[in-house]
Design an enzyme around this catalytic site. Sequence first.
Site, PDB file in Angstrom:
ATOM      1  N   SER A  68       0.829  -1.207   0.000  1.00 57.13           N
ATOM      2  CA  SER A  68       0.000   0.000   0.000  1.00 57.13           C
ATOM      3  C   SER A  68       0.867   1.262   0.000  1.00 57.13           C
ATOM      4  O   SER A  68       1.970   1.282   0.531  1.00 57.13           O
ATOM      5  CB  SER A  68      -0.916   0.025   1.214  1.00 57.13           C
ATOM      6  OG  SER A  68      -1.713  -1.121   1.255  1.00 57.13           O
TER       7      SER A  68
HETATM    8  N1  SAH Z   1      -0.848  -4.744   4.116  1.00 49.45           N
HETATM    9  C1  SAH Z   1      -0.084  -4.767   2.901  1.00 49.45           C
HETATM   10  C2  SAH Z   1      -0.960  -4.632   1.676  1.00 49.45           C
HETATM   11  C3  SAH Z   1      -1.298  -5.935   1.110  1.00 49.45           C
HETATM   12  S1  SAH Z   1      -2.336  -5.920  -0.308  1.00 49.45           S
HETATM   13  C4  SAH Z   1       0.992  -3.702   2.969  1.00 49.45           C
HETATM   14  O1  SAH Z   1       1.519  -3.485   4.019  1.00 49.45           O
HETATM   15  O2  SAH Z   1       1.361  -3.144   1.977  1.00 49.45           O
HETATM   16  C5  SAH Z   1      -3.688  -6.835   0.310  1.00 49.45           C
HETATM   17  C6  SAH Z   1      -3.455  -8.273   0.637  1.00 49.45           C
HETATM   18  O3  SAH Z   1      -4.693  -8.821   1.066  1.00 49.45           O
HETATM   19  C7  SAH Z   1      -3.002  -9.162  -0.518  1.00 49.45           C
HETATM   20  O4  SAH Z   1      -1.771  -9.719  -0.228  1.00 49.45           O
HETATM   21  C8  SAH Z   1      -4.105 -10.220  -0.630  1.00 49.45           C
HETATM   22  O5  SAH Z   1      -3.605 -11.517  -0.951  1.00 49.45           O
HETATM   23  C9  SAH Z   1      -4.687 -10.184   0.767  1.00 49.45           C
HETATM   24  N2  SAH Z   1      -6.047 -10.705   0.907  1.00 49.45           N
HETATM   25  C10 SAH Z   1      -7.109 -10.543   0.091  1.00 49.45           C
HETATM   26  N3  SAH Z   1      -8.198 -11.162   0.598  1.00 49.45           N
HETATM   27  C11 SAH Z   1      -7.811 -11.723   1.783  1.00 49.45           C
HETATM   28  C12 SAH Z   1      -8.485 -12.517   2.772  1.00 49.45           C
HETATM   29  N4  SAH Z   1      -9.764 -12.865   2.684  1.00 49.45           N
HETATM   30  N5  SAH Z   1      -7.764 -12.916   3.849  1.00 49.45           N
HETATM   31  C13 SAH Z   1      -6.453 -12.598   3.989  1.00 49.45           C
HETATM   32  N6  SAH Z   1      -5.772 -11.874   3.077  1.00 49.45           N
HETATM   33  C14 SAH Z   1      -6.446 -11.432   1.986  1.00 49.45           C
END
Ligand code: SAH
Length: 217
Positions: A68
Site C-alpha cells: 500500500s
Molecule cells: N498490508 C499490505 C498490503 C497488502 S495488499 C501492505 O503493508 O502493503 C492486500 C493483501 O490482502 C493481498 O496480499 C491479498 O492476498 C490479501 N487478501 C485478500 N483477501 C484476503 C483474505 N480474505 N484474507 C487474507 N488476506 C487477503
Amino acid sequence: MTSRIPDTDYARARAKMIDRLKHRNKIRDEKVLAAMASIPRHGFVEKMLAYGAYDDTALPIGWQQTISQPFIVARMIEILCEGRELGRTLEIGAGCGYQAAVLSRIASEVYAVERLRMLLDRARENLRPLRLPNLRLKCADGTNGLPEAAPFDTIIVAAGGLSVPPALKTQLTPTGKLLIPVGDANQRLLLIERQGNIFKESWHDDVRFVPLLTGTE
Ligand code: SAH
C-alpha cells in the site's frame, strides 16, 4: 540487505517520506510518523524497485498484489489511533508485511493474516531482520476474522470488498474499531466503532485496494 544503494540514501528518502506525510498529507499523529520512520520500507519490495520504496505510490509485490501507498498506511492507522490505543490488533491482508511492521510499533499485539501462503512466506522473510516480538503471522482467510485470537480492539483490512464480512464485527471488543475499504471500482474507507451492541459507521477517504477474496491458496 544486498542492494547497491547505500543505507544513508534510504535513510534520506525515508526522512523525505515522513516530511511529505506531515506537510502534504497532513498526518498529525506523531506515533504514526515515528512508527513509519522506524520501518525500512525498502526491505519490503523487490530489490529492483527498492529505489522507489519511499515514493508515495503502491508497488507490486508479486502474486498480483501490492504494497500500500505510504499515505494510506499512515492515514488508516491514524484514523484508528484517534483518541485511543490500538491495543490487540488484527490486520487482514498482510501482503509483504509492511503495514504489520508499522502496526507492531504502535499496537500491544498484532495478528496479521494473509490468504496467499507464498506471499506470507515472503512477509516472514522481510520481517525476520526486524525481530518484532509482538507480531504473529498466519495463513488464513481473513473474512472469517481470526476466532482463536479474538476479540480485537482494532481490526484493519488491507483489501476491499462490497460488504463488511459479518465475522469481523463480532470479533471486536465492546469498544473496538474496524476500518475497511468498501466498494467496487470506487472504494471508500468505512470506520465501524463498536459501542456495546451499537455499531456506529462513518465514511472516510477514497481508496483503491486489491480485492478481498475468500479461501486460502
Ligand atoms: N498490508 C499490505 C498490503 C497488502 S495488499 C501492505 O503493508 O502493503 C492486500 C493483501 O490482502 C493481498 O496480499 C491479498 O492476498 C490479501 N487478501 C485478500 N483477501 C484476503 C483474505 N480474505 N484474507 C487474507 N488476506 C487477503
